[in-house]
Design an enzyme around this catalytic site. Structure first.
Site, PDB file in Angstrom:
ATOM      1  N   TYR A 104       0.878  -1.163   0.000  1.00 16.77           N
ATOM      2  CA  TYR A 104       0.000   0.000   0.000  1.00 16.77           C
ATOM      3  C   TYR A 104       0.916   1.214   0.000  1.00 16.77           C
ATOM      4  O   TYR A 104       1.438   1.629   1.033  1.00 16.77           O
ATOM      5  CB  TYR A 104      -0.925  -0.015   1.221  1.00 16.77           C
ATOM      6  CG  TYR A 104      -1.736   1.240   1.371  1.00 16.77           C
ATOM      7  CD1 TYR A 104      -2.449   1.745   0.285  1.00 16.77           C
ATOM      8  CD2 TYR A 104      -1.790   1.926   2.571  1.00 16.77           C
ATOM      9  CE1 TYR A 104      -3.189   2.906   0.398  1.00 16.77           C
ATOM     10  CE2 TYR A 104      -2.533   3.085   2.692  1.00 16.77           C
ATOM     11  CZ  TYR A 104      -3.226   3.575   1.606  1.00 16.77           C
ATOM     12  OH  TYR A 104      -3.949   4.734   1.725  1.00 16.77           O
ATOM     13  N   ASP A 145      -1.734  -1.133  -4.333  1.00 16.26           N
ATOM     14  CA  ASP A 145      -2.194   0.218  -4.635  1.00 16.26           C
ATOM     15  C   ASP A 145      -0.948   1.090  -4.665  1.00 16.26           C
ATOM     16  O   ASP A 145      -0.372   1.379  -3.622  1.00 16.26           O
ATOM     17  CB  ASP A 145      -3.173   0.669  -3.549  1.00 16.26           C
ATOM     18  CG  ASP A 145      -3.591   2.124  -3.690  1.00 16.26           C
ATOM     19  OD1 ASP A 145      -3.141   2.796  -4.652  1.00 16.26           O
ATOM     20  OD2 ASP A 145      -4.359   2.605  -2.838  1.00 16.26           O
TER      21      ASP A 145
END
Length: 259
Positions: A104, A145
């Site tokens: 992330y 992400d």
DNA sequence: ATGTCTACTGATAGTAGA
């Protein structure tokens, strides 16, 4: 073999939605981001009931990543070395014939915010970690992400937003740096010219207007690239499902031929 | 454009972050 990445925006809020997706799509390995959940509150039993084991690196309220797998797996890394103060953002595991890492990446907030420079440094640390990790002698996947729009094709507004956060030269150079380490953007391997998105802002009806960005990516080394059969951005699972609210990100999955 | 969602708090509405 089906591998996937998904920023679920809160595990406690998304667990029912996530379980519907697992049952429907039957992925073998999943990288999850933005758990926003302490490890002590992780609902292992929900995943076990569906045949998955979860390897977790969480924290309270923010960040947090996990790997779900249907085969035996072993964690090789929790946290990006030297960047632990920036939150629980990386976990690596050996899963069958793959070395699987999910991240992330920092958002950066705005170009003026201190987190923007920290974001760039975080990517430098990620590249160093990737370069310095001994070759696992198997396929390597880096997914998650990335909070970077790699090219204008990955932005609904195209060239109009160049220079804004997610589309600066400095950020794009960091993403390109990962590609230079021998990684391939698996969606682009299969769909080189498609304008498709993995994230839409909750606000302003962005999803229905088609105002999205492609910031969630499965990267794979050459061995993985050679096995790619298909890659899907699972847009149907960005939609409301009855009373269940979606994440602001869609899952992305790839089907790989046997090694 | 800034309309939504999540999680936190000496909470029970307001704030921060995305």
């Amino acid at each position: 073999m089906r591998i996937a990445t998904w920023n679920i925006n809160g595990l406690k809020a998304r667990i029912d939605y996530l379980c519907e997706w697992l049952a429907d799509r039957q992925p073998d390995v999943v990288g999850l981001q933005e758990l926003k959940t302490e490890d002590s509150a992780f609902p292992h039993e929900r995943f076990n009931a569906l045949g998955y084991t979860a390897l977790v690196h969480g924290e309270k309220a923010w960040n947090g990543v996990a790997v779900l797998t249907r085969s035996s797996a072993e964690v090789s890394q929790r946290g990006l070395p030297g960047q632990e103060d920036f939150g629980a953002r990386l976990i690596s595991a050996r899963v069958g014939d793959l070395s699987f890492t999910t991240v992330y990446c920092p958002n950066g907030k705005t170009l003026e915010h201190p987190d923007y420079e920290r974001k760039l440094r975080w990517f430098d640390a990620l590249a160093a970690f990737w370069r310095e990790t001994p070759d696992p002698d198997c396929g390597r996947v880096l997914c998650g992400d990335f909070n970077i729009c790699p090219t204008d094709l990955d932005d609904w507004s195209g060239a109009a937003s160049v220079g804004e956060i997610f589309r600066t030269d400095a950020e794009r150079a960091r993403f390109a740096g990962l590609i230079d380490l021998g990684l391939h953007d698996l969606y682009r391997v299969r769909h080189p010219d498609v304008r498709a998105f993995s994230w839409w802002d909750y606000r302003g009806g962005s999803f229905h207007r088609g105002h999205g960005l492609r910031i969630d990516t499965l990267l794979g080394c050459e061995r993985v690239r050679a096995r790619v059969r298909d890659v899907v951005i699972d847009r149907d699972f960005r939609k409301k499902r009855g009373e269940l609210t979606p994440s602001d990100h869609a899952p992305v999955y790839a089907d790989l031929d046997p090694a």
